[in-house]
Design a protein around this motif. Structure first.
Motif, PDB file in Angstrom:
ATOM      1  N   TRP A  14       0.844  -1.196   0.000  1.00  0.00           N
ATOM      2  CA  TRP A  14       0.000   0.000   0.000  1.00  0.00           C
ATOM      3  C   TRP A  14       0.879   1.246   0.000  1.00  0.00           C
ATOM      4  O   TRP A  14       2.039   1.198   0.436  1.00  0.00           O
ATOM      5  CB  TRP A  14      -0.911   0.020   1.223  1.00  0.00           C
ATOM      6  CG  TRP A  14      -1.974   1.084   1.225  1.00  0.00           C
ATOM      7  CD1 TRP A  14      -2.137   2.093   2.122  1.00  0.00           C
ATOM      8  CD2 TRP A  14      -3.057   1.235   0.280  1.00  0.00           C
ATOM      9  NE1 TRP A  14      -3.232   2.852   1.807  1.00  0.00           N
ATOM     10  CE2 TRP A  14      -3.809   2.340   0.678  1.00  0.00           C
ATOM     11  CE3 TRP A  14      -3.420   0.528  -0.866  1.00  0.00           C
ATOM     12  CZ2 TRP A  14      -4.937   2.773  -0.028  1.00  0.00           C
ATOM     13  CZ3 TRP A  14      -4.552   0.949  -1.570  1.00  0.00           C
ATOM     14  CH2 TRP A  14      -5.296   2.050  -1.154  1.00  0.00           C
ATOM     15  N   VAL A  15       0.348   2.341  -0.522  1.00  0.00           N
ATOM     16  CA  VAL A  15       1.014   3.636  -0.467  1.00  0.00           C
ATOM     17  C   VAL A  15      -0.030   4.671  -0.095  1.00  0.00           C
ATOM     18  O   VAL A  15      -1.188   4.581  -0.528  1.00  0.00           O
ATOM     19  CB  VAL A  15       1.679   4.023  -1.810  1.00  0.00           C
ATOM     20  CG1 VAL A  15       2.828   3.092  -2.127  1.00  0.00           C
ATOM     21  CG2 VAL A  15       0.676   4.035  -2.959  1.00  0.00           C
ATOM     22  N   ASP A  16       0.349   5.636   0.718  1.00  0.00           N
ATOM     23  CA  ASP A  16      -0.572   6.745   0.928  1.00  0.00           C
ATOM     24  C   ASP A  16       0.173   8.062   1.060  1.00  0.00           C
ATOM     25  O   ASP A  16       1.365   8.127   1.365  1.00  0.00           O
ATOM     26  CB  ASP A  16      -1.567   6.502   2.059  1.00  0.00           C
ATOM     27  CG  ASP A  16      -0.980   6.387   3.448  1.00  0.00           C
ATOM     28  OD1 ASP A  16       0.193   6.763   3.660  1.00  0.00           O
ATOM     29  OD2 ASP A  16      -1.712   5.930   4.349  1.00  0.00           O
ATOM     30  N   LEU A  17      -0.580   9.109   0.763  1.00  0.00           N
ATOM     31  CA  LEU A  17      -0.061  10.471   0.675  1.00  0.00           C
ATOM     32  C   LEU A  17      -0.485  11.253   1.905  1.00  0.00           C
ATOM     33  O   LEU A  17      -1.655  11.229   2.295  1.00  0.00           O
ATOM     34  CB  LEU A  17      -0.630  11.136  -0.589  1.00  0.00           C
ATOM     35  CG  LEU A  17      -0.308  12.613  -0.812  1.00  0.00           C
ATOM     36  CD1 LEU A  17       1.174  12.804  -1.094  1.00  0.00           C
ATOM     37  CD2 LEU A  17      -1.151  13.157  -1.973  1.00  0.00           C
ATOM     38  N   ILE A 107     -10.615  -3.279   8.842  1.00  0.00           N
ATOM     39  CA  ILE A 107      -9.908  -3.428   7.560  1.00  0.00           C
ATOM     40  C   ILE A 107      -8.450  -3.831   7.732  1.00  0.00           C
ATOM     41  O   ILE A 107      -7.812  -4.337   6.809  1.00  0.00           O
ATOM     42  CB  ILE A 107      -9.999  -2.148   6.698  1.00  0.00           C
ATOM     43  CG1 ILE A 107      -9.243  -0.990   7.335  1.00  0.00           C
ATOM     44  CG2 ILE A 107     -11.450  -1.780   6.440  1.00  0.00           C
ATOM     45  CD1 ILE A 107      -9.164   0.236   6.419  1.00  0.00           C
ATOM     46  N   GLY A 108      -7.879  -3.611   8.918  1.00  0.00           N
ATOM     47  CA  GLY A 108      -6.496  -4.001   9.156  1.00  0.00           C
ATOM     48  C   GLY A 108      -5.870  -3.170  10.262  1.00  0.00           C
ATOM     49  O   GLY A 108      -6.553  -2.435  10.975  1.00  0.00           O
ATOM     50  N   SER A 109      -4.561  -3.296  10.405  1.00  0.00           N
ATOM     51  CA  SER A 109      -3.800  -2.534  11.399  1.00  0.00           C
ATOM     52  C   SER A 109      -2.583  -1.926  10.728  1.00  0.00           C
ATOM     53  O   SER A 109      -1.999  -2.526   9.818  1.00  0.00           O
ATOM     54  CB  SER A 109      -3.347  -3.425  12.554  1.00  0.00           C
ATOM     55  OG  SER A 109      -4.448  -3.958  13.251  1.00  0.00           O
ATOM     56  N   THR A 128      -9.915  -6.953   6.478  1.00  0.00           N
ATOM     57  CA  THR A 128     -10.761  -7.138   5.299  1.00  0.00           C
ATOM     58  C   THR A 128     -10.173  -6.503   4.047  1.00  0.00           C
ATOM     59  O   THR A 128     -10.653  -6.766   2.942  1.00  0.00           O
ATOM     60  CB  THR A 128     -12.159  -6.548   5.544  1.00  0.00           C
ATOM     61  OG1 THR A 128     -12.031  -5.137   5.821  1.00  0.00           O
ATOM     62  CG2 THR A 128     -12.849  -7.237   6.715  1.00  0.00           C
ATOM     63  N   PHE A 129      -9.140  -5.676   4.220  1.00  0.00           N
ATOM     64  CA  PHE A 129      -8.523  -4.987   3.074  1.00  0.00           C
ATOM     65  C   PHE A 129      -7.056  -5.376   2.975  1.00  0.00           C
ATOM     66  O   PHE A 129      -6.289  -5.210   3.927  1.00  0.00           O
ATOM     67  CB  PHE A 129      -8.648  -3.474   3.234  1.00  0.00           C
ATOM     68  CG  PHE A 129      -8.033  -2.682   2.110  1.00  0.00           C
ATOM     69  CD1 PHE A 129      -8.607  -2.688   0.847  1.00  0.00           C
ATOM     70  CD2 PHE A 129      -6.882  -1.940   2.316  1.00  0.00           C
ATOM     71  CE1 PHE A 129      -8.051  -1.963  -0.190  1.00  0.00           C
ATOM     72  CE2 PHE A 129      -6.316  -1.218   1.282  1.00  0.00           C
ATOM     73  CZ  PHE A 129      -6.902  -1.225   0.023  1.00  0.00           C
TER      74      PHE A 129
END
Length: 268
Positions: A14-17, A107-109, A128-129
């Motif tokens: 995953w990547v986030d800004l 969805i996760g940790s 879940t993600f």
């Protein structure tokens, strides 16, 4: 990426800004890559999920109150099957905890660590993600239909050998493949299986004094030169102009608020 909802431990997932102007960032990436943006509710801090053709490719969130001086940046997350154990291993191997493990609903940790070379890296344990839902398309320097897809992930570090040891021990990287061990270009991939997904570069010779390095994401581009021109048109800037390499045509840019990312595509 292959079977993206079940990536191997230690793989980028995953990547986030993190941005000072969420609305401008949404508009920028929407124009650049055709991404759509889904905003979560207040219980998730208004977190944004970017999608390409309906599939999740990245996330974004605005600076929180009191973070006026926070950097504009993309964070890369590596997969963990036990986020607390990964965090404990990181500390034991000389890393630090920036954001301790926390659940994000069902969805996760997530957590954010500093590696043994001082570089920040995210950790994601899926609920879940699982993460990025689009396939990785880089094969032998060919980028395929990768426009707007996070396709390669790269660590630039001053502590090359230390970093490789850290990620092997903490994230379970197995059988990394050394592309080059020459004095001027030391580079090792995350693992030797296909798809390789990313690598580690010894950047000690060109990083500015006092900068430990960082993880970066490469987004695919149908036409790197035209995409770079579009970045500038939308208010971004060019760090490294397009150039052919054995890995494709590559460039590094910043977005409208200054967050750096790279672009990759087939050679001109």
């Amino acid at each position: 990426m292959t079977d993206q909802n079940q990536p191997k431990p230690g793989d980028p997932c995953w990547v986030d800004l993190y941005t000072s102007d969420l609305d401008r960032s949404i508009a920028f990436y929407g124009e650049l890559f055709g991404w759509t943006a889904d905003r979560a509710g207040a219980e998730f801090g208004g977190y944004v999920t970017f999608r390409r053709n309906g599939l999740a490719v990245a996330g974004a969130m605005g600076h929180t109150e009191g973070d006026a001086d926070a950097p504009e940046q993309w964070t890369i997350y590596l997969t963990s099957t036990d986020i607390q154990a990964t965090t404990d291993k990181a500390v034991a191997q000389g890393g630090t905890v920036v954001v301790p493990p926390m659940p994000i609903g069902d969805i996760g940790s997530m957590a954010v660590l500093g590696d043994a070379g001082g570089v920040g890296v995210g950790v994601w344990q899926a609920g879940t993600f699982g993460g990025i839902e689009t396939p990785a398309l880089v094969t032998g320097g060919k980028w395929g239909d990768s426009n707007g897809v996070p396709s390669w992930f790269e660590l630039h570090t001053r502590a090359y050998d230390t970093a490789l040891d850290f990620y092997r021990e903490v994230f379970g990287w197995q059988d990394p493949f050394t592309i080059s061990d020459a004095a001027g270009f030391r580079y090792t991939t995350i693992h030797s299986d296909s798809p390789m997904l990313g690598g580690v570069l010894d950047a000690s010779a060109f990083l500015p004094e006092g900068v430990p390095g960082g993880w970066s994401v490469y987004f695919g581009a149908d036409d790197v030169d035209k995409t770079v021109a579009k970045v500038v048109e939308l208010g971004g800037s060019v760090v490294n102009p397009p150039e052919d390499s054995e890995f494709g045509r590559l460039a590094t840019v910043t977005d409208v608020t200054g967050a750096r990312f790279s672009l990759g595509g087939d050679k001109a």
